[in-house]
Design an enzyme around this catalytic site. Structure first.
Site, short mmCIF file in Angstrom:
data_model
loop_
_atom_site.label_atom_id
_atom_site.label_comp_id
_atom_site.label_asym_id
_atom_site.label_seq_id
_atom_site.Cartn_x
_atom_site.Cartn_y
_atom_site.Cartn_z
N GLU A 16 0.84 -1.21 0.00
CA GLU A 16 0.00 0.00 0.00
C GLU A 16 0.87 1.26 0.00
O GLU A 16 0.57 2.23 -0.69
CB GLU A 16 -0.97 0.00 1.19
CG GLU A 16 -1.96 -1.16 1.22
CD GLU A 16 -2.74 -1.35 -0.07
OE1 GLU A 16 -2.90 -0.39 -0.84
OE2 GLU A 16 -3.17 -2.50 -0.32
N ASP A 60 3.55 -4.76 -5.40
CA ASP A 60 3.97 -6.05 -4.83
C ASP A 60 5.49 -6.12 -4.71
O ASP A 60 6.03 -6.56 -3.69
CB ASP A 60 3.49 -7.22 -5.71
CG ASP A 60 2.01 -7.55 -5.49
OD1 ASP A 60 1.44 -7.09 -4.48
OD2 ASP A 60 1.44 -8.29 -6.32
ZN LIG Z 1 -2.78 -2.70 -4.60
#
Ligand SMILES: [Zn+2]
Length: 680
Positions: free
Chosen positions: A520, A584
């Site tokens: 995030e 990621d």
């Molecule tokens: Zn995301």
């Protein structure tokens, strides 16, 4: 009840509207957390050749997709547990007692009404009759704005979308947003792709609409003609709609205009009549997300007769109400939207559907009780400490980047320092006192909930941004970054195993929830988030040469993931998934750095023969174990900005030399990307 619009720059960890909790398990299993154990590993697979299958192969075999689902993963196990807890809350609130709180009355009676199948069957299509009468009574196309406003308030996605959102260039201010819309299929591309599967889907969609018209009492010939009309109108609208990949680019979805400029795009539709009918506060400028769509809407309005438009509106009334109508409608809706499009074999039991609808319509009323039962102060403190550890790592990472110059680094650090954290549940709960819930009136409750929500969202227009509002209720298994607010949100729902386990070692937790937090945070710096500054404004804070280097590096990720196969001969869209894949990769990188800081040079004793470094990567992979139906894989390849679980694991770790080291992989192993990509 209906999928709510989440504006484009709220970037979630997994797709929100597709993942619905379900599955009947036996009562004993329902609230037990499924923790990671080394027994879950498939030791017949070499972690260096396919780490995802090493971590998840056994789980995949032991956990087939339940018949009422199109997907089943570790996420869903967790969501399922949450659903049992919510079910319990709703059952208790549904018992009529004098001492129920106002919120208990609402959630209890909403749920009881939804469960009252015989009342719903008995009402038949009567709840739709007022809308149908008003549509039939329209005298000219000039009556469309008023009727569209009614449908929008009821949650129908007719003709276009209207909502509120931050002004991209003045993020503290909420403005009106006019968007594309009016399509029954998931995305504009569904109307144009000419591969056999897409052609077949369109035929099935038209057949589905015909059946729905027949259920409303129309003769097959008439219903077939009506379905054809709707398909023509939707195809016309789709022509003006922007594709999902382009919609990720904030520059392409920001066009602030005055009333006059809007009218110049499309003078056939009386916008002021619509804004008045939908009860929007007065405003003198708005964001027209895609001007081409508004122009195209005018030619579609022109090309079709009033009678065609009556058919189109009638379709959107029945389509948006289908889930809360008698079972013939529910089943027909399921056949196309769940079975054909997503590969689900059977309808979920009624109580699970009703729990989902209650979550959608009264989420924060349920959430207040949910967090009292499940989320202690300790959970908030430990998560906050972890977030701070991840923020420190991202700071160190930014400072050490070899490709970024000092000026941009300085700006990036300002942005990082400004990110605020929302953990567990909102500080200010949504006030539902204006929403009336009547026991025995499932349809009316859903309709009033939609009206309440439309009013709530439009009421923000012209007001300053209130960062206390959450995009989803606290039992949600998800997390998000909001680029306009420059904040991250971690609901109580995700702060549990397999993401966060207070009985697990640091390595597992940093690999799971740590990497989610890192993910995030990295969204603030992906191809989309990096275009917004510390205050959430769309403003370029990069030097030109650093931006160029950034784009070279993101192109590496785009090409890497674009070569992965989603299903059959369909490859992932490397551009659509770029932001999520960047997040990621960045998330895993900074979570690993945070783990090393936490270990402070000490190597803990292996657990089950696995070192801390090995367990870190397993923490990530284990949270992703998942099975998906082929039809769903196909659908998500078109619309989901997230890569499938396997690539979220293998694509990411193959870029990390730390993985290679932890598992002693050979230089030419499949899990070692020869052209390793790294942005953050
Ligand atoms: Zn995301």
């Amino acid at each position: 009840m209906h999928a709510k619009n989440l504006f484009a720059v709220i970037i979630t960890f997994v797709l929100l509207t597709i993942v619905l909790p379900a599955q009947d398990q036996d009562a004993m299993k329902k609230t037990a957390a499924v923790r990671f154990s080394a027994d879950m590993l498939d030791k017949t697979v070499d972690p260096c050749s396919d780490f995802y299958t090493y971590a998840c192969g056994k789980w995949s075999v032991q956990n087939p997709i339940p018949s009422d689902r199109s997907s089943w993963g570790r996420f869903d196990e967790l969501a399922e547990r949450g659903q049992y807890i919510v079910h319990d809350i709703l059952e208790k609130a549904a018992v009529e007692r004098a001492d129920r709180t106002a919120n208990e009355q609402k959630i209890g009676d909403y749920y009881a009404s939804c469960m009252d199948k015989s009342a719903i069957e008995k009402a038949g299509t009567k709840p739709l009759s007022l809308d149908f009468e008003n549509i039939a009574a329209m005298q000219s196309k000039k009556d469309l704005p008023r009727q569209i406003a009614v449908l929008h308030s009821e949650g129908a996605d007719a003709l276009f979308g209207f909502d509120s959102g931050s002004d991209f260039k003045n993020a503290d201010q909420i403005i009106a947003q006019l968007d594309q819309g009016g399509l029954g299929m998931p995305d504009r591309d569904y109307y144009f792709k000419d591969d056999p599967k897409s052609v077949e889907l369109r035929q099935k969609y038209v057949a589905h609409m015909q059946k729905m018209f027949e259920l409303l009492g129309d003769k097959p010939d008439k219903a077939a003609a009506e379905a054809k009309v709707v398909m023509e109108i939707e195809t016309g609208l789709a022509k003006g709609a922007l594709d999902s990949t382009s919609r990720r680019d904030p520059q392409k979805i920001y066009h602030k205009m005055s009333d006059e400029e809007l009218a110049a795009l499309n003078s056939m539709f009386d916008w002021n009549a619509y804004f008045k009918a939908v009860n929007a506060p007065k405003f003198d400028s708005l964001n027209v997300v895609e001007p081409e769509f508004i122009k195209q809407m005018q030619s579609v309005l022109d090309a079709h007769s009033l009678d065609d438009w009556k058919v189109y509106l009638r379709w959107h009334v029945v389509h948006s109400a289908a889930l809360i109508l008698p079972s013939a409608f529910v089943n027909e809706n399921f056949e196309f939207f769940s079975k054909t499009l997503q590969g689900t074999k059977e309808l979920r039991p009624r109580w699970k559907r009703c729990v989902s609808y209650a979550d959608d319509d009264l989420g924060e009323a349920i959430g207040q009780i949910y967090v009292q039962q499940t989320f202690g102060a300790q959970g908030k403190e430990r998560t906050l400490a972890m977030v701070q550890a991840l923020e420190r790592s991202l700071g160190a990472d930014i400072q050490s980047l070899p490709w970024m110059g000092d000026d941009t680094k300085k700006q990036a650090l300002v942005k990082l320092a400004a990110i605020t954290n929302r953990i567990g549940y909102p500080d200010k709960w949504r006030d539902y006192s204006a929403m009336r819930i009547v026991r025995g009136d499932a349809f009316g409750n859903a309709e009033r909930a939609n009206q309440y929500d439309m009013h709530r969202r439009l009421d923000k227009i012209g007001k300053p941004l209130d960062k206390r509002n959450w995009p989803y209720p606290p039992m949600t298994v998800n997390a998000s970054y909001n680029a306009n607010e420059n904040n991250i949100t971690f609901p109580a729902g995700i702060l549990q195993p397999p993401f966060y386990d207070n009985q697990a070692d640091d390595a597992m937790n940093f690999g799971a929830i740590g990497a989610v937090i890192g993910h995030e945070l990295t969204h603030g710096f992906d191809d989309q988030g990096s275009q917004f500054d510390a205050e959430g404004n769309l403003r370029d804070w990069w030097t030109a040469s650093d931006k160029e280097k950034f784009e070279e590096r993101t192109a590496c990720i785009r090409d890497q993931y674009g070569s992965f196969v989603a299903v059959d001969d369909i490859k992932l869209n490397g551009k659509l998934t770029l932001g999520e894949n960047t997040a990621d990769n960045g998330g895993m990188r900074i979570a690993y750095m945070a783990l090393l800081s936490a270990l402070a040079g000490k190597e803990p004793a292996p657990i089950d023969g696995l070192t801390a470094e090995q367990r870190f990567f397993l923490g990530w992979a284990n949270a992703w174990c998942q099975n998906r139906a082929d039809a769903l894989k196909r659908m998500l390849a078109n619309i989901d900005p997230h890569s499938p679980a396997k690539y979220r694991v293998n694509g990411t770790i193959s870029n990390m030399p730390e993985f290679r080291e932890a598992y002693h992989c050979a230089a030419n192993a499949a899990m070692v990307n020869q052209n390793a990509c790294r942005v953050w």
